[in-house]
Design an enzyme around this catalytic site. Structure first.
Site, PDB file in Angstrom:
ATOM      1  N   HIS A 165      -3.968   5.800   3.309  1.00 39.79           N
ATOM      2  CA  HIS A 165      -4.631   4.544   2.960  1.00 39.79           C
ATOM      3  C   HIS A 165      -3.963   3.344   3.607  1.00 39.79           C
ATOM      4  O   HIS A 165      -4.631   2.467   4.181  1.00 39.79           O
ATOM      5  CB  HIS A 165      -4.664   4.382   1.439  1.00 39.79           C
ATOM      6  CG  HIS A 165      -5.594   3.321   0.962  1.00 39.79           C
ATOM      7  ND1 HIS A 165      -5.275   1.976   1.012  1.00 39.79           N
ATOM      8  CD2 HIS A 165      -6.850   3.391   0.444  1.00 39.79           C
ATOM      9  CE1 HIS A 165      -6.282   1.278   0.530  1.00 39.79           C
ATOM     10  NE2 HIS A 165      -7.256   2.113   0.181  1.00 39.79           N
TER      11      HIS A 165
ATOM     12  N   ASN B  46     -13.075  -0.324  -7.722  1.00 38.97           N
ATOM     13  CA  ASN B  46     -14.199   0.598  -7.650  1.00 38.97           C
ATOM     14  C   ASN B  46     -14.567   1.080  -9.051  1.00 38.97           C
ATOM     15  O   ASN B  46     -13.695   1.307  -9.887  1.00 38.97           O
ATOM     16  CB  ASN B  46     -13.856   1.808  -6.778  1.00 38.97           C
ATOM     17  CG  ASN B  46     -13.417   1.407  -5.381  1.00 38.97           C
ATOM     18  OD1 ASN B  46     -13.832   0.372  -4.864  1.00 38.97           O
ATOM     19  ND2 ASN B  46     -12.581   2.229  -4.767  1.00 38.97           N
TER      20      ASN B  46
ATOM     21  N   ASP C 112       0.838  -1.201   0.000  1.00 34.55           N
ATOM     22  CA  ASP C 112       0.000   0.000   0.000  1.00 34.55           C
ATOM     23  C   ASP C 112       0.872   1.250   0.000  1.00 34.55           C
ATOM     24  O   ASP C 112       1.958   1.254  -0.583  1.00 34.55           O
ATOM     25  CB  ASP C 112      -0.936  -0.039   1.212  1.00 34.55           C
ATOM     26  CG  ASP C 112      -2.304   0.543   0.900  1.00 34.55           C
ATOM     27  OD1 ASP C 112      -2.386   1.763   0.700  1.00 34.55           O
ATOM     28  OD2 ASP C 112      -3.280  -0.219   0.848  1.00 34.55           O
TER      29      ASP C 112
END
Length: 379
Positions: free
Chosen positions: A93, A184, A64
């Site tokens: 994040h 997404n 990440d």
């Protein structure tokens, strides 16, 4: 108070020099100092599972934006910066993902992670809100597998590419459970397409659900979703010893599933990555419709259900039945002694007769005395 020191053995990657301009640009959005218990925590209720498993000892790699070590609830067992920009999390994040997976429980703090006993490994693959260099993602997946990570969380979605496919196959062969976000769908993206590495065979692809349990409208239905995780209105840890509320995205659903994978791996150490993935899918709360897979993950069922098709050497969750008692453990009933019974009846009968005789005598003797022992006569 929870310590912030790292374990002595960190990932074998060199620390790059960070330019001043990069350091000044590291300014993640400001969070809040007040934690809260989100609907996701109430729904999954990980504390109820900790009596069976906390994920103790399971290495979980987080690929990440880095992890902020200043947060008192986050402990890392190792970290690596692949971006050349330093270890700090300039996005937030990665810190949120780390907290969802393994934030430590602290008295009075409402937020905590799914598997606080897990050993978190941070791989900084990006320094922006974008998904970063796919080449660094490939490098991170391979490095995590080589470092013995048994769960790899990838909250990143990229197009299909041979090097990424090869890295996933490499990690799966090393017995790592790969948990990846389904991706997404944004209005500007146009027609959704499958997201990778989530769409690769053998990867546990995760879609996002909202507080009502329904599939979030942004969750990519083109990716072959295996299970759902909470991904809308999420609260998580944030840089600066803070928390952030109302986070949305399948990238926040994935760490919930990664946390459950750590719980299962600690509870059932003999299961391989494919069997762990199968157990998580088999114990999810059933759902129907595209993009939902087997439904919402169920941590308690994942660590306690007895599945008949698992290997015989898998640990038995339920206590084993007690072993049969040996034949001589209970004394045998002695045979009936009839002579003793007859004697007892004779004694009891004699005693009863004597009692009756005494009672009659007590009545008759006074009557005889009053008559002078003369026989009675009828009129």
């Amino acid at each position: 108070m929870i310590g912030r020191a790292l374990v002595a053995s960190v990932l074998a990657l060199q620390v790059p020099l960070v330019p001043a301009a990069v350091r000044e640009a590291c300014d993640p959005p400001r969070g809040t100092m007040q934690s809260s218990e989100s609907w996701a925590q109430k729904r999954l209720d990980p504390r109820r599972v900790w009596s069976l498993s906390t994920g103790a000892g399971v290495r979980v790699a987080i690929i990440d934006s880095g992890v902020d070590l200043r947060h008192p609830q986050i402990r890392l067992a190792g970290r690596a910066d692949l971006t050349g920009t330093g270890y700090q999390d300039c996005v937030g994040h990665g810190t949120a993902v780390a907290g969802i997976i393994g934030a430590q429980y602290m008295q009075g703090v409402l937020f905590y992670g799914m598997a606080p006993g897990a050993r978190l490994l941070s791989y900084k693959q990006t320094n922006s809100e974008r998904d970063g260099d796919p080449g660094l993602l490939v490098k991170a997946i391979k490095s995590a597998a080589d470092q013995g990570a048994k769960v790899i969380n990838v909250s990143i979605a990229t197009p299909d590419q041979p090097a990424l496919r090869a890295a996933v196959e490499y990690a799966l062969a090393k017995d790592a459970v790969i948990v990846a976000a389904a991706g997404n769908v944004r209005k500007e993206d146009g027609t959704p397409i499958p997201a990778y590495p989530a769409a690769y065979e053998g990867v546990l692809a995760v879609g996002a659900a909202g507080p009502n349990g329904a599939l979030a409208e942004f969750s990519n239905v083109k990716t072959p979703v295996a299970v759902l995780g909470p991904g809308q209105g999420i609260t998580a840890t944030w840089p600066g010893s803070a928390y952030y509320k109302d986070l949305d995205g399948t990238s926040y659903s994935a760490p919930y599933v990664a946390g459950v994978a750590a719980l299962v791996r600690a509870r059932f150490p003999s299961l391989d990555q494919a069997q762990v993935r199968q157990r998580i899918i088999a114990t999810a709360d059933g759902a129907t419709g595209g993009g939902k897979g087997a439904g919402m993950i169920n941590p308690m069922q994942a660590v306690s259900a007895v599945l008949p098709y698992e290997p015989a050497n898998a640990p038995v969750v339920a206590p084993p039945p007690p072993s049969p008692l040996p034949a001589d453990a209970v004394a045998k009933v002695p045979p009936v002694d009839q002579d003793a019974i007859d004697l007892a009846l004779l004694i009891a009968g004699s005693a009863l007769g004597l009692t009756l005789l005494v009672a009659v005598a007590r009545i008759m003797i006074p009557m005889g005395r009053r008559r002078g022992w003369r026989p009675g006569h009828s009129e």
